[in-house]
Scaffold this active site. Structure first.
Site, PDB file in Angstrom:
ATOM      1  N   SER A 314       0.838  -1.191   0.000  1.00 28.10           N
ATOM      2  CA  SER A 314       0.000   0.000   0.000  1.00 28.10           C
ATOM      3  C   SER A 314       0.880   1.251   0.000  1.00 28.10           C
ATOM      4  O   SER A 314       1.726   1.417  -0.877  1.00 28.10           O
ATOM      5  CB  SER A 314      -0.954  -0.038   1.198  1.00 28.10           C
ATOM      6  OG  SER A 314      -1.963   0.927   1.066  1.00 28.10           O
ATOM      7  N   ASP A 459      -5.457  -3.663  -2.765  1.00 26.97           N
ATOM      8  CA  ASP A 459      -4.538  -3.404  -1.653  1.00 26.97           C
ATOM      9  C   ASP A 459      -4.018  -4.679  -1.003  1.00 26.97           C
ATOM     10  O   ASP A 459      -4.786  -5.520  -0.540  1.00 26.97           O
ATOM     11  CB  ASP A 459      -5.269  -2.558  -0.599  1.00 26.97           C
ATOM     12  CG  ASP A 459      -4.322  -1.973   0.423  1.00 26.97           C
ATOM     13  OD1 ASP A 459      -3.182  -2.453   0.502  1.00 26.97           O
ATOM     14  OD2 ASP A 459      -4.723  -1.041   1.132  1.00 26.97           O
TER      15      ASP A 459
END
Length: 730
Positions: A314, A459
């Site tokens: 991320s 993610d």
């Protein structure tokens, strides 16, 4: 958004003159360089807008299946649990929602109680632990701006607290001091004989190699137990430090010795590399809190202990990409507060992103982020190209949009031609924040094409924030440095008995933070919270908002051998989706460095040995290359073609017998059954060869490192499953 509109949007940028660039580059290298070209962005946009694989529309020519047609502008339906995933039964149907409501209410109550407990512990330490001269020395420690000043302040605090006496005393329950003392004595003796030269010198050199093969391994005799660095602000036991220095000196001697053949040296350093493993740096997600990682990187870089293997997820993937695509000299110029002028991913106003969120279901525009991200990744650089440029191994964790497909750890081995900025975007695609994206690969002619059949990814923090298992599989990563900034995890980090470089100050380090009752209550609440989260997951009580099982963001392993927790403030939550100002980034850099300084001594001791081994590998013609590593630097992870010589086994057996005899005489050794029959050859097991002093390691293995109580997720247990869905690039 069409390709033409994207091109027009990019061409609307006003050109800068050379004079403007010199005045407004803020001292940052390549500040005005646009590394990516329009053609790459257009290919990415085409891949995003390409239709998904069509489902079956007819069983045969006479039996068509009528498909529903989605109206233009309507958001795609969020995937829900299928019939196969939904439990049946009257009792389950009746009790599911009441039980879920009860569990959620209890979790909220426990969360509030946990916050009150942590507040009590903070007040307890403020009034009973940090008072008078202690508090003044502590403030001086936290006000330092570089590592040398921090080290001096830490030594002064250790001296005041009486921690120096603990260093001088070799006995400690968390490592085998008798074995370490014996090995240090033998290393020193053999090194002196080797340096003397002559006939005895050659025999001593062989014995020195044999002893090094037995003691240079991960956590030998417990010397890498974090507890050994958690009783002082700086340093560890003098005996442990003496072992590190003596092992380093002995390895240097072997590396330059003329009394050993090149083949013997090559075999030794390959063996040591397999046994000792590699150090990896993992950068967690955490939205804009990930910019704390810049301070962590700066502290490691300035003290020359930055590992070559870096993983990011991320927001951490963006920081890792910047590090992996820049040289050390470039990084030192970039890791400054003025870097905030280049971070513009969240600059849209509320009216802009609110309309976008209503239309697309995500707050941010993928194409804008692609352009912003490309500067940090040096344009359409691939994982292999980044490795060849800097020698650093970048790893980015990505999760498929399908909740049941395995995650991937993209790097120069698993996906060498994958474009880094597309992997960073995929790793940051939190549902509701950024829609899932397509990974892109670079073809031989330099153009881009969709990767993995155009499947979309999101993610990595949702399932594998810290992919330690996958890193160990690919790179033999036995020592991990984790920089953890996730706000939902940082709240629950608490070490009741101190951590590396942050000891418990009262009762001479043998007490509990907040007293025993405070630490016990904190631990009980945290374990109970973890239990109820697992109950909800295993009983399938939780719905799937935005098509995601959100329990995984709590039930992963978030720590490593060394875990760094930058200290955040409440305002960070308010600005969690905002670009940092120069002042905020300066504070983040300072806090990131401050929380890293206590860990540097532990890391440097590890890196000191690891880099000598790497230097020995570079002298091997089969390993040496144009950069710091060969294109296949991790070959020894699975190399099983290097059998030990028979005479080396005999020398090992003789030396092992002498060492065991000494330990029996001192009463620190018990016989244990061996796994190999007498006279059987020693062969590698599961890609790792048994060391020549395996018995010593086995006996010292009773002293374990502190482990994380959180159960690893399924993705951690099986981090890499062959990429059956076409995740490898040919």
């Amino acid at each position: 958004m069409t390709a033409n509109s994207s091109r027009r949007r990019l061409q609307m940028k006003s050109p800068r003159t050379d004079g403007d660039e010199k005045e407004e580059d803020y001292g940052l290298p390549d500040f005005h360089t646009r590394f990516i070209n329009d053609e790459d962005l257009e290919e990415f946009e085409k891949a995003l807008n390409a239709p998904q694989a069509l489902s079956l529309i007819a069983i045969n020519d006479w039996r068509p299946i009528h498909r529903r047609v989605r109206k233009p502008g309507k958001l795609p339906k969020v995937p829900q649990r299928t019939k196969d995933e939904t439990r049946e039964g009257v009792v389950y149907t009746l009790l599911k929602w009441p039980f879920l409501l009860f569990v959620l209410s209890w979790i909220v109550f426990l969360g509030a109680l946990y916050i009150l407990t942590r507040l009590y512990i903070s007040l307890y330490e403020h009034f009973f632990a940090w008072t008078g001269q202690r508090q003044r020395l502590r403030r001086a420690l936290h006000s330092t701006v570089d590592y040398q000043h921090w080290k001096n302040a830490a030594k002064e605090l250790d001296e005041y607290l009486g921690n120096d006496a603990w260093k001088e005393r070799p006995q400690y329950a968390y490592y085998d001091n008798t074995t370490v003392m014996t090995v240090v004595s033998q290393l020193r003796q053999l090194r002196a004989q080797t340096e003397a030269g002559g006939i005895n010198g050659k025999a001593a050199a062989e014995e020195l190699c044999t002893l090094l093969e037995g003691c240079i391994k991960t956590n030998f005799a417990g010397i890498e137990n974090p507890r050994l660095y958690s009783e002082t602000y700086y340093g560890t036991k003098d005996l442990v430090q003496e072992f590190i220095e003596e092992a380093h000196t002995s390895l240097r001697l072997v590396l330059t010795s003329q009394q050993l053949s090149d083949e013997r040296k090559q075999g030794l350093f390959r063996h040591l590399d397999t046994n000792f493993g590699r150090t990896v740096l993992c950068l967690s997600g955490g939205a804009t809190l990930a910019y704390y990682h810049f301070g962590v990187i700066k502290a490691l870089l300035d003290n020359d202990v930055l590992p070559d293997i870096i993983s990011g997820t991320s927001g951490g993937a963006l920081v890792a990409a910047l590090v992996a695509t820049r040289t050390d000299e470039e990084l030192k110029k970039l890791l400054v507060p003025e870097l905030a002028h280049k971070i513009k991913a969240c600059q849209d106003g509320i009216t802009t992103w609110a309309v976008r969120c209503w239309r697309t279901g995500a707050r941010f525009d993928v194409m804008q982020w692609a352009e912003q991200c490309s500067w940090f990744c040096r344009g359409s650089t691939t994982f292999r190209e980044a490795y060849e440029r800097t020698g650093r191994v970048l790893n980015v964790s990505c999760v498929p949009s399908d909740p049941h497909s395995p995650t991937i750890l993209a790097n120069y081995l698993t996906s060498p031609n994958c474009v880094i900025w597309s992997a960073v975007l995929a790793s940051a695609a939190v549902p509701g924040i950024l829609n899932p994206v397509v990974l892109m690969m670079k073809k031989p002619d330099g153009t881009l094409a969709p990767y993995s059949f155009g499947h979309k990814w999101k993610d990595g923090s949702l399932r594998t924030d810290i992919p330690l298992k996958a890193l160990d599989v690919h790179f033999n990563a036995s020592f991990s440095i984790v920089s953890q900034v996730n706000p939902h995890i940082s709240l629950f980090f608490f070490s009741s008995r101190g951590s590396v470089g942050r000891p418990v100050t009262h009762r001479k380090g043998r007490g509990w933070r907040g007293g025993f009752l405070g630490s016990a209550l904190e631990q009980y609440i945290k374990l109970d919270l973890n239990k109820w989260l697992k109950v909800m997951r295993h009983l399938e009580l939780l719905p799937r908002p935005l098509g995601q099982d959100w329990s995984e963001i709590w039930l992963q392993r978030f720590s490593g051998t060394v875990t760094i927790w930058p200290k955040s403030v409440l305002s960070d939550l308010y600005y969690i989706l905002s670009d940092p100002s120069v002042q905020r980034l300066a504070r983040m850099l300072h806090e990131g460095q401050q929380c890293t300084f206590p860990k540097i001594k532990f890391i440097s001791n590890r890196m000191k040995i690891e880099r000598v081994i790497a230097e020995g590998l570079m002298k091997d013609p089969e390993w040496a290359g144009s950069g710091r590593w060969n294109n296949v630097p991790f070959r020894s992870r699975t190399d099983q073609t290097l059998p030990l010589e028979e005479n080396a086994q005999q020398r090992s057996a003789s030396m092992l017998a002498d060492t065991m005899s000494h330990l029996r005489d001192t009463g620190h050794f018990r016989e244990a059954p061996t796994s190999h029959p007498t006279g059987s050859p020693v062969r590698p097991t599961s890609g790792r060869r048994n060391s020549l002093m395996e018995e010593i390691r086995r006996q010292s293995a009773v002293f374990f490192d502190d482990t994380d109580d959180t159960m690893p997720s399924d993705d951690e247990k099986f981090p890499y499953q062959g990429q059956s869905s076409g995740t490898k690039i040919g």
